[in-house]
Design a protein around this motif. Structure first.
Motif, PDB file in Angstrom:
ATOM      1  N   LEU A  92       0.882  -1.154  -0.029  1.00  0.00           N
ATOM      2  CA  LEU A  92      -0.124  -0.026   0.091  1.00  0.00           C
ATOM      3  C   LEU A  92       0.877   1.192   0.046  1.00  0.00           C
ATOM      4  CD1 LEU A  92      -2.443  -1.079   2.884  1.00  0.00           C
ATOM      5  CD2 LEU A  92      -2.899  -1.279   0.568  1.00  0.00           C
ATOM      6  N   SER A  93       0.394   2.151  -0.690  1.00  0.00           N
ATOM      7  CA  SER A  93       0.872   3.559  -0.444  1.00  0.00           C
ATOM      8  C   SER A  93       0.398   4.389   0.157  1.00  0.00           C
ATOM      9  CB  SER A  93       1.317   4.127  -1.978  1.00  0.00           C
ATOM     10  OG  SER A  93       1.841   5.433  -1.984  1.00  0.00           O
ATOM     11  N   LEU A  94       1.007   5.153   1.367  1.00  0.00           N
ATOM     12  CA  LEU A  94       0.296   5.913   2.154  1.00  0.00           C
ATOM     13  C   LEU A  94      -0.044   7.288   1.799  1.00  0.00           C
ATOM     14  CD1 LEU A  94      -1.015   6.175   5.164  1.00  0.00           C
ATOM     15  CD2 LEU A  94       1.167   6.761   5.975  1.00  0.00           C
ATOM     16  N   LEU A  95      -1.077   8.020   1.666  1.00  0.00           N
ATOM     17  CA  LEU A  95      -1.407   9.307   1.109  1.00  0.00           C
ATOM     18  C   LEU A  95      -1.221  10.297   2.302  1.00  0.00           C
ATOM     19  CD1 LEU A  95      -4.055   8.454  -1.597  1.00  0.00           C
ATOM     20  CD2 LEU A  95      -1.688   8.490  -1.756  1.00  0.00           C
ATOM     21  N   ALA A  96      -1.920  10.025   3.275  1.00  0.00           N
ATOM     22  CA  ALA A  96      -2.195  11.045   4.302  1.00  0.00           C
ATOM     23  C   ALA A  96      -2.445  10.349   5.724  1.00  0.00           C
ATOM     24  CB  ALA A  96      -3.194  11.983   3.891  1.00  0.00           C
ATOM     25  N   VAL A  97      -2.232  11.081   6.809  1.00  0.00           N
ATOM     26  CA  VAL A  97      -2.741  10.668   8.146  1.00  0.00           C
ATOM     27  C   VAL A  97      -3.557  11.730   8.509  1.00  0.00           C
ATOM     28  CG1 VAL A  97      -2.107   9.815  10.310  1.00  0.00           C
ATOM     29  CG2 VAL A  97      -0.619   9.269   8.475  1.00  0.00           C
ATOM     30  N   ARG A  98      -4.706  11.808   8.873  1.00  0.00           N
ATOM     31  CA  ARG A  98      -5.669  13.070   9.386  1.00  0.00           C
ATOM     32  C   ARG A  98      -6.291  12.600  10.477  1.00  0.00           C
ATOM     33  NH1 ARG A  98      -4.526  15.322   5.151  1.00  0.00           N
ATOM     34  NH2 ARG A  98      -5.362  15.520   2.933  1.00  0.00           N
ATOM     35  N   PHE A  99      -6.680  13.503  11.469  1.00  0.00           N
ATOM     36  CA  PHE A  99      -7.534  13.361  12.519  1.00  0.00           C
ATOM     37  C   PHE A  99      -8.971  13.902  12.455  1.00  0.00           C
ATOM     38  CE2 PHE A  99      -8.582  15.065  16.935  1.00  0.00           C
ATOM     39  CZ  PHE A  99      -8.766  13.776  17.703  1.00  0.00           C
ATOM     40  N   GLU A 100      -9.896  13.601  12.999  1.00  0.00           N
ATOM     41  CA  GLU A 100     -11.315  13.855  12.891  1.00  0.00           C
ATOM     42  C   GLU A 100     -11.722  14.146  14.487  1.00  0.00           C
ATOM     43  OE1 GLU A 100     -13.870  11.882  10.418  1.00  0.00           O
ATOM     44  OE2 GLU A 100     -12.390  10.833   9.540  1.00  0.00           O
ATOM     45  N   PRO A 101     -11.734  15.015  15.050  1.00  0.00           N
ATOM     46  CA  PRO A 101     -11.988  15.395  16.483  1.00  0.00           C
ATOM     47  C   PRO A 101     -13.586  14.841  16.632  1.00  0.00           C
ATOM     48  CG  PRO A 101     -11.885  17.595  15.694  1.00  0.00           C
ATOM     49  CD  PRO A 101     -11.485  16.477  14.491  1.00  0.00           C
ATOM     50  N   VAL A 109      -8.325   8.846  13.954  1.00  0.00           N
ATOM     51  CA  VAL A 109      -7.325   8.993  13.202  1.00  0.00           C
ATOM     52  C   VAL A 109      -7.516   8.017  11.753  1.00  0.00           C
ATOM     53  CG1 VAL A 109      -4.604   8.674  12.813  1.00  0.00           C
ATOM     54  CG2 VAL A 109      -5.658   9.429  14.956  1.00  0.00           C
ATOM     55  N   THR A 110      -7.215   8.507  10.409  1.00  0.00           N
ATOM     56  CA  THR A 110      -7.590   7.856   9.426  1.00  0.00           C
ATOM     57  C   THR A 110      -6.238   7.916   8.709  1.00  0.00           C
ATOM     58  OG1 THR A 110      -9.630   8.409   9.408  1.00  0.00           O
ATOM     59  CG2 THR A 110      -8.735   7.600   7.177  1.00  0.00           C
ATOM     60  N   LEU A 111      -5.870   6.781   8.218  1.00  0.00           N
ATOM     61  CA  LEU A 111      -4.619   6.503   7.316  1.00  0.00           C
ATOM     62  C   LEU A 111      -5.327   6.189   6.201  1.00  0.00           C
ATOM     63  CD1 LEU A 111      -3.618   5.351  10.531  1.00  0.00           C
ATOM     64  CD2 LEU A 111      -1.736   4.811   8.945  1.00  0.00           C
TER      65      LEU A 111
END
Length: 154
Positions: A92-101, A109-111
């Motif tokens: 897999l190629s990771l595009l982003a790591v984001r947080f939704e409060p 946290v979404t990878l």
């Protein structure tokens, strides 16, 4: 300091954005992803592209990757999308790591990976660590994003 190892701690959303920028275009095998509910921990071993070195010079012979560990603690649950744990050799190629409060300080946290795959972690709070594990090796090429300029975020 020519071969310095990166070690970052993320305790808030801004810290996590920095971790995400260092992990953009990291590649990981499904077998190198693990969620351990009894320890409330998610961990991954990735090969990250060394963006900080690539930004200093345009020479293609300086492109490199590093073996890197990523760990999230205080994980209450994990959901996967378009991923089969049995496909352990899938890369897999990771595009982003984001947080939704959600209810402060918890959230998700979404990878996000290429191919519409993702891992969503329900966390008590942001508590993450990124650590380079060993020496770097030469990367064949620099990851490209058609239509996007460096630093652009949509």
């Amino acid at each position: 300091m020519a071969d310095s190892h990166l070690k970052l701690i993320a305790l808030d959303e801004q810290d996590l954005e920095i971790v995400s920028s260092h992990l953009q275009d990291a590649v990981v095998r499904v077998a190198d992803l693990a969620y351990v509910p009894s320890q409330k921990r998610f961990a991954a071993i990735l090969n990250r592209f060394n963006w900080e070195k690539a930004a200093k010079t345009a020479a293609s012979d300086t492109n490199e990757r590093r073996r890197t560990a990523l760990r999230f603690d205080r994980v209450l649950g994990a959901q996967i999308k378009s991923l089969k744990p049995s496909a352990s050799d899938r890369v897999l190629s990771l595009l982003a790591v984001r947080f939704e409060p959600s209810e402060h300080p918890s959230g998700y946290v979404t990878l996000t990976f290429s191919g519409d795959a993702s891992i969503r972690l329900h966390v008590e709070c942001i508590e993450a660590e990124l650590t380079d594990l060993g020496p770097a090796w030469r990367a064949r090429s620099k990851p490209q994003h058609p239509g996007a300029e460096p630093g652009a975020d949509s």
